[in-house]
Design an enzyme around this catalytic site. Sequence first.
Site, PDB file in Angstrom:
ATOM      1  N   GLU A 435       0.935  -1.259  -0.078  1.00 17.61           N
ATOM      2  CA  GLU A 435       0.052  -0.021   0.025  1.00 17.61           C
ATOM      3  C   GLU A 435       0.922   1.390   0.038  1.00 17.61           C
ATOM      4  O   GLU A 435       0.566   2.282   0.587  1.00 17.61           O
ATOM      5  CB  GLU A 435      -0.874   0.117   1.420  1.00 17.61           C
ATOM      6  CG  GLU A 435      -2.234   0.756   0.856  1.00 17.61           C
ATOM      7  CD  GLU A 435      -3.085   0.378  -0.064  1.00 17.61           C
ATOM      8  OE1 GLU A 435      -3.457  -0.872  -0.287  1.00 17.61           O
ATOM      9  OE2 GLU A 435      -3.457   1.276  -0.891  1.00 17.61           O
TER      10      GLU A 435
HETATM   11  C1  FAD Z   1       2.739  -9.944   0.601  1.00 18.98           C
HETATM   12  C2  FAD Z   1       2.653  -8.773  -0.401  1.00 18.98           C
HETATM   13  C3  FAD Z   1       1.446  -8.520  -0.728  1.00 18.98           C
HETATM   14  C4  FAD Z   1       0.844  -7.512  -1.693  1.00 18.98           C
HETATM   15  N1  FAD Z   1      -0.358  -7.075  -2.141  1.00 18.98           N
HETATM   16  C5  FAD Z   1      -0.429  -6.485  -3.168  1.00 18.98           C
HETATM   17  C6  FAD Z   1      -1.823  -6.467  -3.739  1.00 18.98           C
HETATM   18  O1  FAD Z   1      -2.832  -7.009  -3.332  1.00 18.98           O
HETATM   19  N2  FAD Z   1      -1.889  -5.590  -4.873  1.00 18.98           N
HETATM   20  C7  FAD Z   1      -0.917  -4.750  -5.551  1.00 18.98           C
HETATM   21  O2  FAD Z   1      -0.984  -4.249  -6.671  1.00 18.98           O
HETATM   22  N3  FAD Z   1       0.225  -4.984  -4.979  1.00 18.98           N
HETATM   23  C8  FAD Z   1       0.606  -5.545  -3.936  1.00 18.98           C
HETATM   24  N4  FAD Z   1       2.040  -5.696  -3.456  1.00 18.98           N
HETATM   25  C9  FAD Z   1       2.836  -5.234  -3.812  1.00 18.98           C
HETATM   26  C10 FAD Z   1       3.488  -4.073  -2.988  1.00 18.98           C
HETATM   27  O3  FAD Z   1       2.366  -2.868  -2.949  1.00 18.98           O
HETATM   28  C11 FAD Z   1       4.652  -3.305  -3.558  1.00 18.98           C
HETATM   29  O4  FAD Z   1       5.686  -4.343  -3.336  1.00 18.98           O
HETATM   30  C12 FAD Z   1       5.322  -1.968  -2.899  1.00 18.98           C
HETATM   31  O5  FAD Z   1       4.149  -1.021  -3.559  1.00 18.98           O
HETATM   32  C13 FAD Z   1       6.448  -1.807  -3.541  1.00 18.98           C
HETATM   33  O6  FAD Z   1       6.781  -1.913  -4.948  1.00 18.98           O
HETATM   34  P1  FAD Z   1       7.906  -2.628  -5.213  1.00 18.98           P
HETATM   35  O7  FAD Z   1       8.037  -4.063  -4.571  1.00 18.98           O
HETATM   36  O8  FAD Z   1       7.903  -2.911  -6.862  1.00 18.98           O
HETATM   37  O9  FAD Z   1       9.291  -1.924  -4.900  1.00 18.98           O
HETATM   38  P2  FAD Z   1      10.128  -0.789  -5.698  1.00 18.98           P
HETATM   39  O10 FAD Z   1       8.840   0.212  -6.176  1.00 18.98           O
HETATM   40  O11 FAD Z   1      11.114  -1.214  -6.451  1.00 18.98           O
HETATM   41  O12 FAD Z   1      10.770   0.030  -4.554  1.00 18.98           O
HETATM   42  C14 FAD Z   1      11.666  -0.481  -3.880  1.00 18.98           C
HETATM   43  C15 FAD Z   1      12.215   0.268  -2.695  1.00 18.98           C
HETATM   44  O13 FAD Z   1      12.415   1.738  -3.033  1.00 18.98           O
HETATM   45  C16 FAD Z   1      11.837   2.748  -2.442  1.00 18.98           C
HETATM   46  N5  FAD Z   1      11.457   3.622  -3.494  1.00 18.98           N
HETATM   47  C17 FAD Z   1      10.987   3.617  -4.570  1.00 18.98           C
HETATM   48  N6  FAD Z   1      10.824   4.825  -5.412  1.00 18.98           N
HETATM   49  C18 FAD Z   1      11.279   5.723  -4.511  1.00 18.98           C
HETATM   50  C19 FAD Z   1      11.467   7.080  -4.761  1.00 18.98           C
HETATM   51  N7  FAD Z   1      11.142   7.815  -5.670  1.00 18.98           N
HETATM   52  N8  FAD Z   1      12.114   7.945  -3.648  1.00 18.98           N
HETATM   53  C20 FAD Z   1      12.347   7.110  -2.568  1.00 18.98           C
HETATM   54  N9  FAD Z   1      12.531   5.764  -2.331  1.00 18.98           N
HETATM   55  C21 FAD Z   1      11.808   5.047  -3.229  1.00 18.98           C
HETATM   56  C22 FAD Z   1      10.396   2.180  -2.116  1.00 18.98           C
HETATM   57  O14 FAD Z   1      10.146   2.775  -0.881  1.00 18.98           O
HETATM   58  C23 FAD Z   1      11.284   0.749  -1.475  1.00 18.98           C
HETATM   59  O15 FAD Z   1      11.488   0.691  -0.383  1.00 18.98           O
HETATM   60  C24 FAD Z   1       2.071  -6.793  -2.203  1.00 18.98           C
HETATM   61  C25 FAD Z   1       3.353  -7.024  -1.891  1.00 18.98           C
HETATM   62  C26 FAD Z   1       3.609  -8.008  -1.201  1.00 18.98           C
HETATM   63  C27 FAD Z   1       4.900  -8.276  -0.827  1.00 18.98           C
END
Ligand code: FAD
Length: 593
Positions: A435
């Site tokens: 989220e």
């Molecule tokens: C168990 C689980 C359940 C989930 N359920 C859902 C679901 O129901 N529906 C859905 O759509 N998604 C779901 N997700 C996905 C989740 O919302 C994403 O994993 C999350 O939003 C982060 O995206 P990412 O993993 O691609 O990380 P990335 O976007 O690659 O980010 C990696 C890190 O970099 C940081 N970061 C990224 N951009 C910036 C910036 N501009 N400035 C500073 N820091 C930054 C982030 O804070 C993070 O710590 C789920 C994930 C898990 C593990």
Amino acid sequence: MPSYAAPIRDLQFILHDVLDVSHQGTPGYADLDPDFTAAIFEEAGKLASSVLAPLNLVGDAEGCALENGVVRTPAGFKDAFEQVRAGGWTSIDLPEEYGGQAMPYLMYTALGEISSGANMAFTMYQGLTHGAASAILAHGTQEQKTTYLPKMTSCEWTGTMNLTEPHCGTDLGLMRTKAVPQGDGSYRITGQKIFISSGEHDMADNIIHLVLAKIEGGPEGIKGVSLFIVPKVNVNADGTLGARNGASVGSIEDKMGIHANSTCVMNYDDATGYLLGEAHKGMRAMFTMMNEARLGVGMQGLAQAQVAYENALAYAHDRLQGRAVTGVAVPDKPADPLIVHPDIRRSLMDQKSFVEGGRAFILWGATMIDAAHRSEDRDADGLVSLLTPVIKGFLTDVGYDMTVKAQQIYGGHGYIEEWGMSQFTRDARIAMIYEGANGVQALDLVGRKLAQDGGKHVMAFFDLVKGFCKENAGQDEAFDRDFIEPLKAASKDLQGAAMYFMQNGMKNPNNALAGSNDFMHMFGHTCLGLMWAMMGKAARTALANGASDATFYETKLATGRYYMARQLPATALHLTRIQSGADTVMGLDAANF
Ligand SMILES: Cc1cc2nc3c(=O)[nH]c(=O)nc-3n(C[C@H](O)[C@H](O)[C@H](O)COP(=O)(O)OP(=O)(O)OC[C@H]3O[C@@H](n4cnc5c(N)ncnc54)[C@H](O)[C@@H]3O)c2cc1C
């Protein structure tokens, strides 16, 4: 085996002594008299303790399994889901015309804490459905509402939110899932989504996926994203179920926690989808429910901290180790219980003061969501929009820390799965990530929300704190010293940080963003400081009125004094860090890490 008892007395205190909800003037609130809310919390608490909590360890140990394209939930989940449905607990705040009970969102939030504290993974099936149903309610056509909402309100059909793809989570403009118009008003959806919570399972007849995709030929990037309803099983015109749609689960993730909630790779292969809301306005449609969804995740952090604290407290009373430094406390036992030791007390007080303050914070936020939705109160809408990243980021970061503190009280036993303390930390961890990861919450707070509407909402927050201090100072020296003065100091630190961003963020945005995490945390502390001052005031009033359970109110005052003295001063350190700017954060060349 860990246990769970819903914090009913505390919920009642916040609703009635502190927020005085039944006299607030928001439509639907007058019905929330103390007897009514107590009766609901009692019933919910029984279900949580006797049905959901015993399944928590089972769900963790057994997890979900994918068999022939169907996800099998752990033993007992189906029956429990049926009991929750039969009790009318699903979507308690949704409109009556779709089978809901039209209670305020405040009640949904309070009940969500009870359910999530007992079993977070289980509660997510229902929570995701609520999120999807809210989106259809806000943006659907009348036909879409009539088709989907009655079944989703009852959770006969559940829902999901599909944003994330393998190459993008935060930066959704990179999304590749495509939507091709079919000429009959429907679209063909093709693409892959990952990490989809509750994406597939065996507890409902249908699953209504809300999927973000780009309509072919639309604008590039985030401006080209639209939201679609993609049912797992197509729904016929008469509401009966038709053929399977092209939506299927590819695999489920093996993950750190919430094992009993299926986290799915979802494949959409020419699946039939229906536009929800306007074309290319998918993110806007998502954002209208973001405040609620993020508040719900903040609540998960709090709920795990609460259940972990409850169990740690019981253990601290039971476990005999060492003797009190001030003299033997229990002479007829070979040793004193852990709770005599100051360092154990410190940890328990950290936990207790956080969960009670955090609960007030979240319920206060929920009253603003109700005021915004039920009374169209724009100021409440603006304030809760500002506070949403704080509720989500601060309560999940600190909530997780508190589960670790609770685990620590068990010593080595906390590390052993059968005690259940490890599960609380593992389950709580995801709330910091999904989220919108907490780093991005802090970014949203400092980069967007602070300056929203010309800074009007942050000024309203400062005015609110100032108003509270002015109105309540000068009546009792001890209250001024213990509550009002620390709150004033924290608010001053927070204003100092906002001022620093204003003066230094424009010329170098790194100065603002390098301090964003500190700002989110100092904002969270200040909010909990305000909550403790409000709770302290309510406790004093109750005592002055001769409340029969004086110990409860005296305990509130003592817990509040602890938070004000030992936690709130953290704002000063956060301010110092923020004012040191971005130079030391960004000083290294990326190659030199
Ligand atoms: C168990 C689980 C359940 C989930 N359920 C859902 C679901 O129901 N529906 C859905 O759509 N998604 C779901 N997700 C996905 C989740 O919302 C994403 O994993 C999350 O939003 C982060 O995206 P990412 O993993 O691609 O990380 P990335 O976007 O690659 O980010 C990696 C890190 O970099 C940081 N970061 C990224 N951009 C910036 C910036 N501009 N400035 C500073 N820091 C930054 C982030 O804070 C993070 O710590 C789920 C994930 C898990 C593990």
